[in-house]
Design an enzyme around this catalytic site. Structure first.
Site, PDB file in Angstrom:
ATOM      1  CD  GLN A 105       6.796  21.878  -2.291  1.00 49.89           C
ATOM      2  OE1 GLN A 105       7.526  22.841  -1.696  1.00 49.89           O
ATOM      3  NE2 GLN A 105       5.751  22.558  -3.185  1.00 49.89           N
ATOM      4  CE  LYS A 127       0.434  23.041  -9.331  1.00 54.26           C
ATOM      5  NZ  LYS A 127       1.667  23.881  -8.080  1.00 54.26           N
ATOM      6  CB  SER A 128       4.312  16.399  -8.369  1.00 52.57           C
ATOM      7  OG  SER A 128       4.020  17.904  -7.449  1.00 52.57           O
ATOM      8  NE  ARG A 131       4.641  28.360  -0.015  1.00 51.59           N
ATOM      9  CZ  ARG A 131       3.887  27.070  -0.814  1.00 51.59           C
ATOM     10  NH1 ARG A 131       3.678  27.341  -2.516  1.00 51.59           N
ATOM     11  NH2 ARG A 131       3.964  25.782  -0.341  1.00 51.59           N
ATOM     12  NE  ARG A 147      -4.164  25.712  -1.006  1.00 52.16           N
ATOM     13  CZ  ARG A 147      -3.033  25.205  -2.137  1.00 52.16           C
ATOM     14  NH1 ARG A 147      -3.120  24.182  -1.935  1.00 52.16           N
ATOM     15  NH2 ARG A 147      -2.897  25.874  -3.034  1.00 52.16           N
ATOM     16  N   GLY A 177       6.732  27.509  -5.024  1.00 56.14           N
ATOM     17  CA  GLY A 177       6.692  26.538  -3.761  1.00 56.14           C
ATOM     18  C   GLY A 177       8.093  25.898  -4.366  1.00 56.14           C
ATOM     19  NE  ARG A 215       9.379  15.404  -8.101  1.00 60.48           N
ATOM     20  CZ  ARG A 215       8.749  16.140  -7.150  1.00 60.48           C
ATOM     21  NH1 ARG A 215       7.510  17.597  -7.440  1.00 60.48           N
ATOM     22  NH2 ARG A 215       8.085  16.199  -6.052  1.00 60.48           N
ATOM     23  CG  ASP A 268      -1.442  20.531  -3.347  1.00 59.76           C
ATOM     24  OD1 ASP A 268      -1.120  21.121  -2.202  1.00 59.76           O
ATOM     25  OD2 ASP A 268      -0.998  19.694  -3.987  1.00 59.76           O
ATOM     26  CB  SER A 311       7.785  18.681   3.013  1.00 55.94           C
ATOM     27  OG  SER A 311       8.106  19.122   2.177  1.00 55.94           O
TER      28      SER A 311
HETATM   29  C1  S3P Z   1       4.623  19.361  -4.325  1.00 53.42           C
HETATM   30  C2  S3P Z   1       5.258  18.831  -2.801  1.00 53.42           C
HETATM   31  C3  S3P Z   1       3.717  19.258  -1.669  1.00 53.42           C
HETATM   32  C4  S3P Z   1       2.556  20.352  -2.736  1.00 53.42           C
HETATM   33  C5  S3P Z   1       3.208  20.457  -3.664  1.00 53.42           C
HETATM   34  C6  S3P Z   1       4.041  19.925  -5.040  1.00 53.42           C
HETATM   35  C7  S3P Z   1       5.591  18.299  -5.294  1.00 53.42           C
HETATM   36  O1  S3P Z   1       4.307  19.964  -1.491  1.00 53.42           O
HETATM   37  O2  S3P Z   1       1.660  20.994  -1.564  1.00 53.42           O
HETATM   38  O3  S3P Z   1       1.425  21.347  -4.098  1.00 53.42           O
HETATM   39  O4  S3P Z   1       5.356  18.765  -6.232  1.00 53.42           O
HETATM   40  O5  S3P Z   1       7.102  17.926  -4.381  1.00 53.42           O
HETATM   41  P1  S3P Z   1       5.276  19.225   0.415  1.00 53.42           P
HETATM   42  O6  S3P Z   1       6.110  18.719  -0.235  1.00 53.42           O
HETATM   43  O7  S3P Z   1       6.144  21.207   1.271  1.00 53.42           O
HETATM   44  O8  S3P Z   1       3.532  19.194   1.167  1.00 53.42           O
END
Ligand code: S3P
Length: 438
Positions: A174, A26-27, A127, A351, A99, A31, A320, A172
């Site tokens: 993200q 997914k990540s 969030r 969670r 998110g 991207r 995750d 993080s």
């Molecule tokens: C992600 C980073 C993680 C993860 C999310 C995907 C990403 O979040 O929990 O499912 O793709 O960068 P955080 O960076 O907020 O922990």
């Protein structure tokens, strides 16, 4: 997605066997669309996750004038418009449950000449977004949140961004990625220092797109004003989706399962380390590198698990995977303790609380703590649990059926589509007896 809700009914017992490939990461899929859209030239993506989260990112980029051809079976072609080629969307961008989409795109949108608004579903709308809007504001961005720092995000275009040297208070990926993306549009250098290692797909993919990223220990820097060059992205299977099967096969006697082509980026493999500390039998086979990311086949066989104190350094590397790991802990002998994981409270659901409630409903001794949980493993009964619309909680409790004494019913499972389309069919093929009702 909430209109057509789903319930899983899981028959107790069984084992997992055979070989399977879970859907794309997914990540990396998010991207690939973002960087492909912002690149010069065409980007071909293979193994793209056609789950609702990544499709929301795809739709958002289409709404800003990026042409994306979906050629079927995880193959998409993105026609990049360059860093300055996005167009003002006609209306708010709806990122659904994601998110990652909203936070990373905030970095991109902060650098545009046009205004934009991002909205999300009920979960995303709860969030925290200040973790990105505050450092982005230090760069010169103007982004408004709702009063409590939650979505919608209103991004004012036409701001001049300056580089920033930022020490992140939370580990993080993200936040790191949002700042690095805004840094592409900033004058001078943008540096982000992480308090603990987090997933590095952004840095790897920027490098793959020909953009220089420097890492010095925990500090990652890039200069604004360059260009991204499109190319090929091969998305490995998502270790976060594989995690449910790693846990399921570990806890179910007689299991022997091969998970193919799984991404084993060292910033993502905390789940393997934690399960091994608990006594799991996981072999990493045929390690190779594909498109700048390490990949392997994972063979997992049943093994008796025991409780552990989870090392805090592994928390961001398995962030995750805790819903699945809590099920492993419930099936393990003895006590498992987690701390330093307060971030789990601000994921797609809380969670810690939602898993504790579900485990208790199944007869497990689980005690939530402010930043973690204590689980005393033993026998699982059965009963009804609520996933609170959280995809990973739904899948974790489905796997709990392998060790339950009687039926488990999991409510509110439609969001499994966000990350793992086809989960029920894949799980059934491997040996889990799970049925889905609308
Ligand atoms: C992600 C980073 C993680 C993860 C999310 C995907 C990403 O979040 O929990 O499912 O793709 O960068 P955080 O960076 O907020 O922990």
């Amino acid at each position: 997605m909430h209109g057509l809700n789903q319930r899983y009914t899981v028959r107790p017992g069984g084992r997992l066997a055979g070989r399977l490939r879970v859907p794309g990461d997914k990540s990396i899929s998010h991207r690939a669309i973002m960087f492909g859209g912002l690149a010069e030239g065409v980007t071909e993506v293979d193994g793209f996750l056609e789950g609702a989260d990544c499709l929301a990112t795809l739709a958002a980029f289409q709404a800003m004038g990026v042409q994306v051809e979906t050629l079927g079976a995880g193959h998409v072609r993105v026609h990049g418009v360059g860093l300055h080629g996005l167009q003002e969307p006609a209306g708010p961008l709806d990122l659904g449950n994601s998110g990652t989409a909203m936070r990373l795109m905030a970095g991109v949108l902060a650098g545009q000449v046009f205004d934009s608004t991002m909205v999300g579903d009920a979960s995303l709308s709860r969030r925290p977004m200040r973790r990105i809007t505050e450092p982005l504001a230090l760069m010169g961005a103007r982004i408004e949140t709702a009063q409590n720092g939650t979505p919608p995000l209103r991004v004012r275009g036409g701001q001049r961004l300056n580089g920033l040297d930022y020490a992140m208070p939370v580990a993080s990926a993200q936040v790191k990625s949002a700042l690095l993306l805004a840094g592409l549009y900033a004058e001078g250098e943008t540096c982000v220092t992480e308090p603990a290692p987090t997933r590095d797909h952004t840095e790897r993919m920027l490098t793959g797109f020909g953009y220089e990223v420097k890492r010095d220990g925990a500090r990652i820097c890039l200069q604004g004003g360059g260009i991204l060059s499109g190319g090929r992205v091969e998305v490995p299977a998502d270790i976060s989706s594989a995690a449910f099967f790693l846990v399921g096969a570990s806890v179910a006697p007689g299991s022997d399962l091969l998970l193919e082509h799984v991404g084993i980026n060292p910033t993502r493999t905390g789940v393997i380390d934690i399960l091994r500390l608990m006594g799991a039998d996981i072999e990493v086979l045929e390690e190779r590198e594909v498109g700048g990311e390490p990949v392997a086949n994972l063979r997992v066989r049943h093994a008796p698990l025991h409780g552990i104190e989870i090392p805090e350094t592994l928390v961001p590397l398995a962030i995750d995977e805790f819903p699945a790991l809590f099920v492993a802990a419930a099936c393990a002998e003895g006590e498992t303790r987690l701390s330093g994981a307060a971030e789990l409270r601000v994921k797609e659901s809380d969670r810690i609380q939602v898993m504790a409630d579900g485990l208790v409903a199944l007869g497990v001794d689980a005690e939530p703590q402010a930043d973690g949980i204590v689980i005393r493993g033993g026998e699982l009964g059965g009963g009804t649990v609520d996933s609170h619309g959280d995809h990973r909680i739904a899948m974790a409790f489905a796997m709990a059926g392998l060790r339950a004494a009687w039926e488990i019913v999991v409510n509110d499972c439609a969001n499994v589509e966000t990350s793992f389309p086809g989960f029920v069919a894949t799980a059934c093929a491997a040996g889990l007896e799970v049925a889905v009702e609308a």
